[in-house]
Design an enzyme around this catalytic site. Sequence first.
Site, mmCIF file in Angstrom:
data_model
loop_
_atom_site.group_PDB
_atom_site.id
_atom_site.type_symbol
_atom_site.label_atom_id
_atom_site.label_comp_id
_atom_site.label_asym_id
_atom_site.label_seq_id
_atom_site.Cartn_x
_atom_site.Cartn_y
_atom_site.Cartn_z
ATOM 1 N N ALA A 1 21.145 12.162 39.278
ATOM 2 C CA ALA A 1 22.171 12.199 40.336
ATOM 3 C C ALA A 1 22.050 10.932 41.171
ATOM 4 C CB ALA A 1 21.966 13.418 41.224
ATOM 5 N N LYS A 2 22.999 10.671 41.995
ATOM 6 C CA LYS A 2 22.895 9.584 42.974
ATOM 7 C C LYS A 2 23.871 9.894 44.101
ATOM 8 C CE LYS A 2 20.462 5.766 43.248
ATOM 9 N NZ LYS A 2 19.108 5.568 42.720
#
Length: 416
Positions: free
Chosen positions: A106-107
Amino acid sequence: MVGQDLQMLEGTVACVNAAVAELGIRDDMRDVIIEPWRELSVALPVRMDDGAVKVFHGYRSQHNATRGPFKGGIRFHPAADQAHTRALAMLMTFKSALVDIPFGGAKGGIQVDPRQLSERELITLTRRYTRGINHVIGVSRDIPAPDLGTNAQTMAWIMDEYSAIHGYTPGIVTGKPVELGGSEGRSESPGRGAAIVGRLAAQDMDNIGDSPTVIVQGYGQVGSSAARKFVEDGALVVAVSDVSGGIYNSSGLDIAGLDRFLAGGGAMAEFAGGERVSNSELLELQADVLVPAAIEGVITSENAGGIKAKLIVEGANQPTTVAADMILAERSVAVVPDILANAGGVVVSYFEWAQNIQRFKWELTRVNAELESIMTSGYRATYAYSQTHGVSLRSAAYNIAVDRLTKAIELRGFLK
Ligand code: NAD
């Protein structure tokens, strides 16, 4: 996927596509491993110190959680947007798969220059963002961490805001201050990891001796820790830089002295132990190992032909463009790819998360020993694959990661 000509996205997708082709993976599976599972965009109104209300934009891209909860940093940067966030999220999935830790990718990000905000504005913005994404993150769902423009303090504010909604939850973020359940050794971990795999790669090369000379671009969290670990292990760091430029000493810089000088408020350019060089000159200096540890896209088709290092260790995410990578391969310059070289950060984040869940604290010696063990296994597996299949370390790394993810998707029965 939304069409984006972003170089980072292209780079990661190109690597995944190459792995898909080499591994003979079906098209439908390819789509499953490329597409992000969920993306959130949030508007964040903040009353600024001058009384006006300003609306910021925040993002969280959750790429894939087949092998474990989504995991990835939060970036406060003027260039942060949906596409950038998506590219970095995808990179995280393969990074965790490569070093075989139980996380997906994720980011997150907010489009802001944090240096322009007062502390009160920054806290308010961070709390707004946490509220905006709180329903999609969680200790077994998605665990953010620091990235460019954020730090342990930012994580403490996120942990506080999330805990106000859900009850005391230290494991919601990693990279926290040690006083709030952060892990010993977390801030040095991506740099230490890069130096560990860099040294192993140098040992595997015939044309690099026992005491390699090293250039580090970007003397920040990653670059400075890498430089210290290289020196600890007997290397000679001959040049380092920050955004203002670099310093060079062919006999080796006094890294401990430089750290003391910087801690005392000195500017790198004023350090007496080296001569001044620009960042572009620094990349082309004579040395065995080059560690780009600043930002993405610094090694390009323009300068790849002039790089004299025999080995590049990608401390930063995607410092090498796709075109530059091809030039380096033609010139037999070995590249330890980012998904391996800077994975130490997410590895010690994993340790922090595990410590938080167990309500248990590890000593620094244990953290560093376990980091060394995981980074060494990751490097050895990647090197062995590259030798057996006659491919670059980057191809080997993506092939291993894509294969691991694909097998996990099959086993979970998503495509049945
Ligand atoms: P940082 O902000 O602590 O350090 C960045 C350094 O690069 C600073 O010294 C800065 O002055 C320098 N810099 C900035 N722009 C530059 C430019 N144009 N030319 C030369 N130097 C420049 O950041 P960091 O946490 O060390 O992260 C560096 C890179 O490593 C980023 O790509 C980041 O995504 C990646 N990374 C960080 C972590 C982590 O846990 N910190 C983990 C994995 C990857």
